[in-house]
Design a protein around this motif. Structure first.
Motif, short mmCIF file in Angstrom:
data_model
loop_
_atom_site.label_atom_id
_atom_site.label_comp_id
_atom_site.label_asym_id
_atom_site.label_seq_id
_atom_site.Cartn_x
_atom_site.Cartn_y
_atom_site.Cartn_z
N LYS A 3 0.84 -1.19 0.00
CA LYS A 3 0.00 0.00 0.00
C LYS A 3 0.87 1.24 0.00
O LYS A 3 2.03 1.21 0.43
CB LYS A 3 -0.91 0.01 1.22
N TYR A 4 0.28 2.32 -0.45
CA TYR A 4 0.96 3.62 -0.46
C TYR A 4 0.49 4.47 0.70
O TYR A 4 -0.64 4.33 1.17
CB TYR A 4 0.71 4.33 -1.79
N SER A 74 9.64 7.19 -5.81
CA SER A 74 8.88 5.99 -5.41
C SER A 74 8.17 5.35 -6.60
O SER A 74 7.03 4.91 -6.50
CB SER A 74 7.90 6.29 -4.27
N GLN A 75 8.90 5.28 -7.71
CA GLN A 75 8.35 4.63 -8.89
C GLN A 75 9.00 3.28 -9.16
O GLN A 75 8.34 2.37 -9.64
CB GLN A 75 8.50 5.54 -10.11
N VAL A 76 10.31 3.15 -8.86
CA VAL A 76 10.99 1.89 -9.15
C VAL A 76 11.73 1.37 -7.91
O VAL A 76 11.37 0.32 -7.36
CB VAL A 76 11.98 2.05 -10.33
N ARG A 77 12.74 2.08 -7.47
CA ARG A 77 13.59 1.58 -6.38
C ARG A 77 12.83 1.38 -5.07
O ARG A 77 12.99 0.35 -4.41
CB ARG A 77 14.79 2.51 -6.15
N GLY A 78 12.04 2.37 -4.69
CA GLY A 78 11.29 2.26 -3.44
C GLY A 78 10.32 1.09 -3.44
O GLY A 78 10.34 0.26 -2.52
N PRO A 79 9.45 0.99 -4.45
CA PRO A 79 8.52 -0.14 -4.49
C PRO A 79 9.22 -1.51 -4.58
O PRO A 79 8.79 -2.47 -3.94
CB PRO A 79 7.68 0.13 -5.74
N LYS A 80 10.30 -1.58 -5.33
CA LYS A 80 11.03 -2.86 -5.45
C LYS A 80 11.61 -3.26 -4.10
O LYS A 80 11.50 -4.41 -3.67
CB LYS A 80 12.13 -2.75 -6.50
N LEU A 104 4.84 -0.01 3.72
CA LEU A 104 4.21 1.04 2.92
C LEU A 104 5.23 1.71 2.00
O LEU A 104 6.43 1.68 2.28
CB LEU A 104 3.58 2.09 3.84
N ILE A 105 4.72 2.34 0.95
CA ILE A 105 5.55 3.09 0.01
C ILE A 105 5.08 4.54 0.04
O ILE A 105 3.87 4.80 -0.07
CB ILE A 105 5.43 2.52 -1.41
N LEU A 106 6.00 5.47 0.17
CA LEU A 106 5.67 6.89 0.19
C LEU A 106 5.34 7.35 -1.23
O LEU A 106 6.19 7.34 -2.12
CB LEU A 106 6.84 7.70 0.74
#
Length: 138
Positions: A3-4, A74-80, A104-106
Motif C-alpha cells: 500500500k501507499y 517511489s516509482q521503481v527503487r522504493g517499491p522494489k 508502505l511506500i511513500l
C-alpha cells in the motif's frame, strides 16, 4: 499487495507521539541521490546493495509495526525494495518470529515530500537548495 502512504499521512505520523524506530521507521533507498536532504530520522539503505542487506534490515526492524519505503520518486527503487523487504518479513511472520506489520511506500517519494515540507525541520533534515534547484541531480 503493498500500500501507499501520502506525504501528509507520513508527516502526521512523524509529528505524532509515535516513536521512530519503535512504532515506525522510514527507509530511504536512494543511492548517490541521497545527498541534498532526507526525511528526518530516515535510514539510508541504498538500492544498489539492498538485496544483499535485506535480511540485516529485517532483523533490525522486525519489532517495528510500520515500515515506510521511498526513493526519489517511489516509482521503481522504493517499491522494489518494499516488495523484497515485505517478502522477507512475511517469511519471519510465517515462522512465528515477527509481529503483524505494514510495509508502505511513500507516494511521490522524497521529491514530493521535500517539495511540501523542506522548510519544516521536524520533517526534513540536511535539505540543500543547491541540490534541489539543480536539474542535473535528477
Amino acid at each position: 499487495m503493498l500500500k501507499y502512504i501520502s506525504p501528509d499521512e507520513l508527516a502526521a505520523i512523524i509529528k505524532s507521539d509515535k516513536v521512530p524506530g519503535k512504532d515506525y521507521c522510514v527507509i530511504d533507498v536512494r543511492d548517490d541521490d541521497w545527498a541534498g536532504g532526507n526525511i528526518k530520522g530516515a535510514q539510508n539503505a541504498p538500492s544498489s546493495q539492498f538485496y544483499v542487506h535485506v535480511h540485516d534490515l529485517v532483523q533490525k526492524t522486525k519489532n517495528v509495526p510500520m515500515v515506510v519505503f521511498h526513493c526519489a520518486l517511489s516509482q521503481v527503487r522504493g517499491p522494489k525494495a518494499a516488495r523484497i523487504y515485505a517478502q522477507a518479513r512475511d517469511q519471519l511472520e510465517g515462522d512465528g518470529e515477527d509481529i503483524p506489520h505494514q510495509v508502505l511506500i511513500l507516494r511521490g517519494g522524497f521529491s514530493d515530500f521535500q517539495a511540501k515540507y523542506k522548510d519544516d525541520p521536524d520533517l526534513v533534515e540536511n535539505w540543500s537548495k543547491e541540490v534541489w534547484s539543480n536539474p542535473e541531480w535528477f
